[in-house]
Design an enzyme around this catalytic site. Sequence first.
Site, PDB file in Angstrom:
ATOM      1  N   HIS A  12       0.878  -1.195   0.000  1.00  0.00           N
ATOM      2  CA  HIS A  12       0.000   0.000   0.000  1.00  0.00           C
ATOM      3  C   HIS A  12       0.902   1.227   0.000  1.00  0.00           C
ATOM      4  O   HIS A  12       1.522   1.547   1.004  1.00  0.00           O
ATOM      5  CB  HIS A  12      -0.900  -0.002   1.239  1.00  0.00           C
ATOM      6  CG  HIS A  12      -1.814   1.187   1.324  1.00  0.00           C
ATOM      7  ND1 HIS A  12      -3.117   1.089   1.759  1.00  0.00           N
ATOM      8  CD2 HIS A  12      -1.627   2.499   1.045  1.00  0.00           C
ATOM      9  CE1 HIS A  12      -3.687   2.273   1.738  1.00  0.00           C
ATOM     10  NE2 HIS A  12      -2.801   3.162   1.313  1.00  0.00           N
ATOM     11  N   HIS A  14       1.556   5.376  -1.914  1.00  0.00           N
ATOM     12  CA  HIS A  14       1.137   6.466  -2.809  1.00  0.00           C
ATOM     13  C   HIS A  14       2.359   6.975  -3.565  1.00  0.00           C
ATOM     14  O   HIS A  14       3.299   7.471  -2.957  1.00  0.00           O
ATOM     15  CB  HIS A  14       0.495   7.605  -2.008  1.00  0.00           C
ATOM     16  CG  HIS A  14      -0.728   7.159  -1.281  1.00  0.00           C
ATOM     17  ND1 HIS A  14      -1.997   7.294  -1.809  1.00  0.00           N
ATOM     18  CD2 HIS A  14      -0.881   6.532  -0.085  1.00  0.00           C
ATOM     19  CE1 HIS A  14      -2.879   6.776  -0.953  1.00  0.00           C
ATOM     20  NE2 HIS A  14      -2.228   6.300   0.096  1.00  0.00           N
ATOM     21  N   LYS A  96      -9.451  -0.088  -5.149  1.00  0.00           N
ATOM     22  CA  LYS A  96      -9.430   0.595  -3.858  1.00  0.00           C
ATOM     23  C   LYS A  96     -10.710   1.391  -3.642  1.00  0.00           C
ATOM     24  O   LYS A  96     -11.050   2.255  -4.434  1.00  0.00           O
ATOM     25  CB  LYS A  96      -8.231   1.551  -3.812  1.00  0.00           C
ATOM     26  CG  LYS A  96      -8.142   2.405  -2.557  1.00  0.00           C
ATOM     27  CD  LYS A  96      -7.785   1.587  -1.334  1.00  0.00           C
ATOM     28  CE  LYS A  96      -7.809   2.422  -0.054  1.00  0.00           C
ATOM     29  NZ  LYS A  96      -6.688   3.345   0.060  1.00  0.00           N
ATOM     30  N   HIS A 135     -10.393   1.699   2.343  1.00  0.00           N
ATOM     31  CA  HIS A 135     -10.071   2.699   3.373  1.00  0.00           C
ATOM     32  C   HIS A 135     -11.256   2.688   4.338  1.00  0.00           C
ATOM     33  O   HIS A 135     -12.277   3.311   4.077  1.00  0.00           O
ATOM     34  CB  HIS A 135      -9.871   4.091   2.766  1.00  0.00           C
ATOM     35  CG  HIS A 135      -9.440   5.099   3.788  1.00  0.00           C
ATOM     36  ND1 HIS A 135      -8.206   5.703   3.786  1.00  0.00           N
ATOM     37  CD2 HIS A 135     -10.075   5.575   4.892  1.00  0.00           C
ATOM     38  CE1 HIS A 135      -8.102   6.510   4.831  1.00  0.00           C
ATOM     39  NE2 HIS A 135      -9.231   6.457   5.516  1.00  0.00           N
ATOM     40  N   HIS A 169      -4.391  -0.264   6.149  1.00  0.00           N
ATOM     41  CA  HIS A 169      -3.821   0.526   7.251  1.00  0.00           C
ATOM     42  C   HIS A 169      -4.659   0.498   8.532  1.00  0.00           C
ATOM     43  O   HIS A 169      -5.118   1.540   9.003  1.00  0.00           O
ATOM     44  CB  HIS A 169      -3.534   1.969   6.822  1.00  0.00           C
ATOM     45  CG  HIS A 169      -4.634   2.645   6.032  1.00  0.00           C
ATOM     46  ND1 HIS A 169      -5.923   2.721   6.473  1.00  0.00           N
ATOM     47  CD2 HIS A 169      -4.594   3.271   4.829  1.00  0.00           C
ATOM     48  CE1 HIS A 169      -6.631   3.369   5.574  1.00  0.00           C
ATOM     49  NE2 HIS A 169      -5.863   3.709   4.567  1.00  0.00           N
ATOM     50  N   ASP A 241       1.646   2.744   3.375  1.00  0.00           N
ATOM     51  CA  ASP A 241       0.816   3.935   3.183  1.00  0.00           C
ATOM     52  C   ASP A 241       1.705   5.173   3.130  1.00  0.00           C
ATOM     53  O   ASP A 241       1.272   6.270   3.513  1.00  0.00           O
ATOM     54  CB  ASP A 241      -0.252   4.069   4.277  1.00  0.00           C
ATOM     55  CG  ASP A 241      -1.377   5.026   3.848  1.00  0.00           C
ATOM     56  OD1 ASP A 241      -1.472   5.310   2.643  1.00  0.00           O
ATOM     57  OD2 ASP A 241      -2.127   5.501   4.715  1.00  0.00           O
TER      58      ASP A 241
HETATM   59  O1  DOR Z   1      -2.790   9.897   5.535  1.00  0.00           O
HETATM   60  C1  DOR Z   1      -3.204   9.515   4.464  1.00  0.00           C
HETATM   61  N1  DOR Z   1      -2.728  10.013   3.306  1.00  0.00           N
HETATM   62  N2  DOR Z   1      -4.178   8.597   4.420  1.00  0.00           N
HETATM   63  C2  DOR Z   1      -4.782   8.251   3.276  1.00  0.00           C
HETATM   64  O2  DOR Z   1      -5.675   7.448   3.316  1.00  0.00           O
HETATM   65  C3  DOR Z   1      -4.418   8.907   2.001  1.00  0.00           C
HETATM   66  C4  DOR Z   1      -3.058   9.413   2.047  1.00  0.00           C
HETATM   67  C5  DOR Z   1      -2.748  10.369   0.920  1.00  0.00           C
HETATM   68  O3  DOR Z   1      -3.112  10.075  -0.226  1.00  0.00           O
HETATM   69  O4  DOR Z   1      -2.125  11.404   1.174  1.00  0.00           O
HETATM   70 ZN    ZN Z   2      -3.171   5.167   1.507  1.00  0.00          ZN
END
Ligand code: DOR
Ligand code: ZN
Length: 337
Positions: A12, A14, A96, A135, A169, A241
């Site tokens: 997981h 980004h 997702k 989520h 998460h 995450d």
């Molecule tokens: O803290 C977070 N940031 N939680 C999420 O679910 C998304 C992520 C983000 O994309 O910045």
């Molecule tokens: Zn995330």
Amino acid sequence: MTLRLSSPLDMHIHFRDEEMLKLVAPLTAKTFSGALIMPNLVPPITTKEALLSYIKRIKEATKEQADFEAFVTLFFQADYSYEFLEDIKDSIIGIKLYPAGVTTNSETGVSSMDINVLRPTLESMSKLGIPLCVHGETNGFVMDREKEFMPIYESIASAFPDLTIIMEHITTKAAVDLLDKYPNLYATITLQHLIITLDDVAGGMLKPHLFCKPIAKRPEDRDALLHLAISGHPKVMFGSDSAPHPKHKKEACGCAAGVFTAPIALQVLAQIFEDNNALDNLDKFISLNARKIYKFTPIEKTITLIKKDFSVPSSYDGFNQTVVPMFANESIPWSLK
Ligand code: DOR
Ligand code: ZN
């Protein structure tokens, strides 16, 4: 002392897009064999065209690391047709689901978690064997959002027993307790939620770089997560995450949610497992469990860690971006060889 990790996976993460993608993706590609990439771009990935062109941009950003594979996801919509999903299935690892408005770039998530509203897409996913990543937060009081989501996990898990559901998460003992109640429920845990509680975020001076969604909870929640992770439980995987935001968006009035852990995650996990006499279970948490849950064989890649202090930089910079990692300016006991 050295530690050899076999094909570590971050299930997981980004990667973002454009300049940020160019800065952060290589950091993960260097230390992991594979990573599951979140689709909450602006706009989110909801079409085949958007998906295929994102895959191309990720490949370009990570082209120096041939021994890394990115597994992309699609952004859940309640009305995807069976034909569309059947066509896109081989290009994605999962879909997702974001409830609308619960986190960064989730405005176009689902506005109702009513199982009958979600049914068309969930039914197709179940038939096609596409995992659902969730989520799991409501729009309730911030400390209760995950706990309030548990009945929704239960209703999806029981209505679709053949659907693989990943509670992303997880941050609460409530989620840990739910994991074994349904055979088709799985979970990811981040690095920060194994370490911090709300006290670390807001108990003293406010720490914007530890602010994320779901927010870190109580000591008993953190302890339950830690116990689960180090036990090597087969239904739980590492998902950092890692969510980079530019420094000026974190150190701001109105701080963006997300902790950037990608470049230090493996080193700090080694420390956590070592401190808990659980190094024997580290491979399960960072690789073996994910292979079984998602049914794939990762690219073979050995990462060697050495017991040698690493001074975490104050920021990672490049492509006109500056991102502050967790443990910035601190020393951690394990380094990448
Ligand atoms: O803290 C977070 N940031 N939680 C999420 O679910 C998304 C992520 C983000 O994309 O910045
Ligand atoms: Zn995330």
